[in-house]
Design a protein around this motif. Structure first.
Motif, PDB file in Angstrom:
ATOM      1  N   UNK A 182       0.914  36.879  -2.170  1.00  0.00           N
ATOM      2  CA  UNK A 182       0.480  36.425  -3.485  1.00  0.00           C
ATOM      3  C   UNK A 182       1.730  36.059  -4.270  1.00  0.00           C
ATOM      4  N   UNK A 183       1.747  34.877  -4.803  1.00  0.00           N
ATOM      5  CA  UNK A 183       2.956  34.345  -5.451  1.00  0.00           C
ATOM      6  C   UNK A 183       3.049  34.867  -6.887  1.00  0.00           C
ATOM      7  N   UNK A 184       3.379  36.170  -7.032  1.00  0.00           N
ATOM      8  CA  UNK A 184       3.467  36.756  -8.355  1.00  0.00           C
ATOM      9  C   UNK A 184       4.926  37.035  -8.719  1.00  0.00           C
ATOM     10  N   UNK A 185       5.120  37.533  -9.920  1.00  0.00           N
ATOM     11  CA  UNK A 185       6.466  37.723 -10.470  1.00  0.00           C
ATOM     12  C   UNK A 185       7.318  38.625  -9.584  1.00  0.00           C
ATOM     13  N   UNK A 186       6.745  39.746  -9.126  1.00  0.00           N
ATOM     14  CA  UNK A 186       7.517  40.708  -8.325  1.00  0.00           C
ATOM     15  C   UNK A 186       7.997  40.086  -7.019  1.00  0.00           C
ATOM     16  N   UNK A 187       7.154  39.257  -6.391  1.00  0.00           N
ATOM     17  CA  UNK A 187       7.542  38.632  -5.126  1.00  0.00           C
ATOM     18  C   UNK A 187       8.704  37.670  -5.331  1.00  0.00           C
ATOM     19  N   UNK A 188       8.710  36.978  -6.473  1.00  0.00           N
ATOM     20  CA  UNK A 188       9.789  36.018  -6.741  1.00  0.00           C
ATOM     21  C   UNK A 188      11.068  36.714  -7.191  1.00  0.00           C
TER      22      UNK A 188
ATOM     23  N   UNK B 192       6.059  25.662   7.805  1.00  0.00           N
ATOM     24  CA  UNK B 192       5.398  25.775   6.499  1.00  0.00           C
ATOM     25  C   UNK B 192       5.905  26.992   5.726  1.00  0.00           C
ATOM     26  N   UNK B 193       6.033  28.153   6.412  1.00  0.00           N
ATOM     27  CA  UNK B 193       6.498  29.360   5.737  1.00  0.00           C
ATOM     28  C   UNK B 193       7.958  29.245   5.312  1.00  0.00           C
ATOM     29  N   UNK B 194       8.752  28.522   6.084  1.00  0.00           N
ATOM     30  CA  UNK B 194      10.155  28.311   5.692  1.00  0.00           C
ATOM     31  C   UNK B 194      10.208  27.548   4.367  1.00  0.00           C
ATOM     32  N   UNK B 195       9.363  26.529   4.226  1.00  0.00           N
ATOM     33  CA  UNK B 195       9.308  25.774   2.959  1.00  0.00           C
ATOM     34  C   UNK B 195       8.748  26.642   1.835  1.00  0.00           C
ATOM     35  N   UNK B 196       7.719  27.414   2.145  1.00  0.00           N
ATOM     36  CA  UNK B 196       7.095  28.287   1.149  1.00  0.00           C
ATOM     37  C   UNK B 196       8.105  29.288   0.577  1.00  0.00           C
ATOM     38  N   UNK B 197       8.910  29.907   1.451  1.00  0.00           N
ATOM     39  CA  UNK B 197       9.893  30.879   0.987  1.00  0.00           C
ATOM     40  C   UNK B 197      10.929  30.236   0.076  1.00  0.00           C
ATOM     41  N   UNK B 198      11.373  29.039   0.448  1.00  0.00           N
ATOM     42  CA  UNK B 198      12.416  28.369  -0.330  1.00  0.00           C
ATOM     43  C   UNK B 198      11.862  27.796  -1.636  1.00  0.00           C
ATOM     44  N   UNK B 199      10.705  27.154  -1.580  1.00  0.00           N
ATOM     45  CA  UNK B 199      10.193  26.413  -2.732  1.00  0.00           C
ATOM     46  C   UNK B 199       9.352  27.271  -3.673  1.00  0.00           C
ATOM     47  N   UNK B 200       8.546  28.197  -3.137  1.00  0.00           N
ATOM     48  CA  UNK B 200       7.660  28.988  -3.981  1.00  0.00           C
ATOM     49  C   UNK B 200       8.263  30.334  -4.368  1.00  0.00           C
ATOM     50  N   UNK B 201       8.896  31.012  -3.411  1.00  0.00           N
ATOM     51  CA  UNK B 201       9.446  32.343  -3.678  1.00  0.00           C
ATOM     52  C   UNK B 201      10.875  32.261  -4.189  1.00  0.00           C
TER      53      UNK B 201
END
Length: 229
Positions: free
Chosen positions: A97-103, A118-127
């Motif tokens: 879940x892309x919430x404050x604590x995860x970021x 996809x997860x590599x992009x997700x970690x870099x761009x979303x997290x």
């Protein structure tokens, strides 16, 4: 387990830590309620101190964590007031879940492994994890234990196996496949069969499978409870 066995063959000492494990084989295993009792701050603190003690006792030199709960506990357990912190690698197998604590507190160590692009992009761009610390490495398969069957063996059907679980987001993926994808493929290919191995199967999903097979007119989809092999 595949990764741990491969490292053991290369003369590394492996210590597995988790709530439980079905078959640790020759590997050293310690039970720690990382998930079942990691829902409160007190549970997390207890896990941190328990893991810190275990790290010292086993003389651990590197941590490799595989879940959000394990990442959090490992991140704090590896810290020390007197020594450099223990190096840590984390593998990300799915979205959070892309919430404050995860970021703000991803707790992914010095290096992070993503099991797909996809997860590599997700970690870099979303997290917000630095892209140069992330490597995409697909989940390893022991090809000595799992060998694709020869499709020329005279078998008249094609079997597709899906491995997962029916809880959380992964369960929603299975339901989506059954509802949208398997239905379409079953109508396009008369020789295809699907097997879903997902551990404990809720009654509602078993009912949906009966409806699925009835709508197609034959037993196309089969559910398998958890097995050791």
């Amino acid at each position: 387990m595949t990764l741990a066995r491969a490292l053991e063959k290369r003369s590394h000492d492996i210590v597995m830590v988790s709530d439980k494990i079905q078959n640790p084989e020759s590997l050293k295993f310690h039970s720690l309620p990382l998930h079942s009792l990691n829902t409160s701050y007190l549970g997390r603190i207890r896990n941190v101190f328990a893991l810190k003690e275990l790290i010292a006792r086993e003389k651990v030199e590197l941590i490799h964590s595989h879940s959000r709960a394990a990442n959090l506990v490992s991140h704090f357990a590896r810290k020390s007031w007197t020594e450099n912190r223990l190096p840590m690698v984390a593998t990300v197998h799915g979205r959070w879940r892309n919430h404050f604590a995860a970021r703000q507190l991803p707790c992914l160590g010095e290096r992070t492994i993503a099991v797909c692009p996809y997860l590599a992009r997700y970690l870099a761009e979303d997290i917000g994890v630095p892209a140069d610390s992330v490597r995409m490495i697909p989940n390893g398969i022991d090809t000595e234990r799992f060998v694709p069957r020869d499709l020329t063996d005279g078998k008249s059907t094609r079997e597709i196996l899906f491995l997962g679980r029916f809880s959380g987001q992964k369960g929603n993926v299975i339901r989506f496949l059954m509802r949208e994808i398997f239905q379409q493929l079953a109508r396009e290919f008369a020789d295809v069969h699907f097997v879903v191995a997902g551990g404990h199967v809720p009654d509602a999903d078993r009912e949906n499978v009966l409806k699925f097979n009835s709508s197609v007119g034959r037993e196309v989809l089969r559910l398998v409870d958890r097995v050791n092999d």
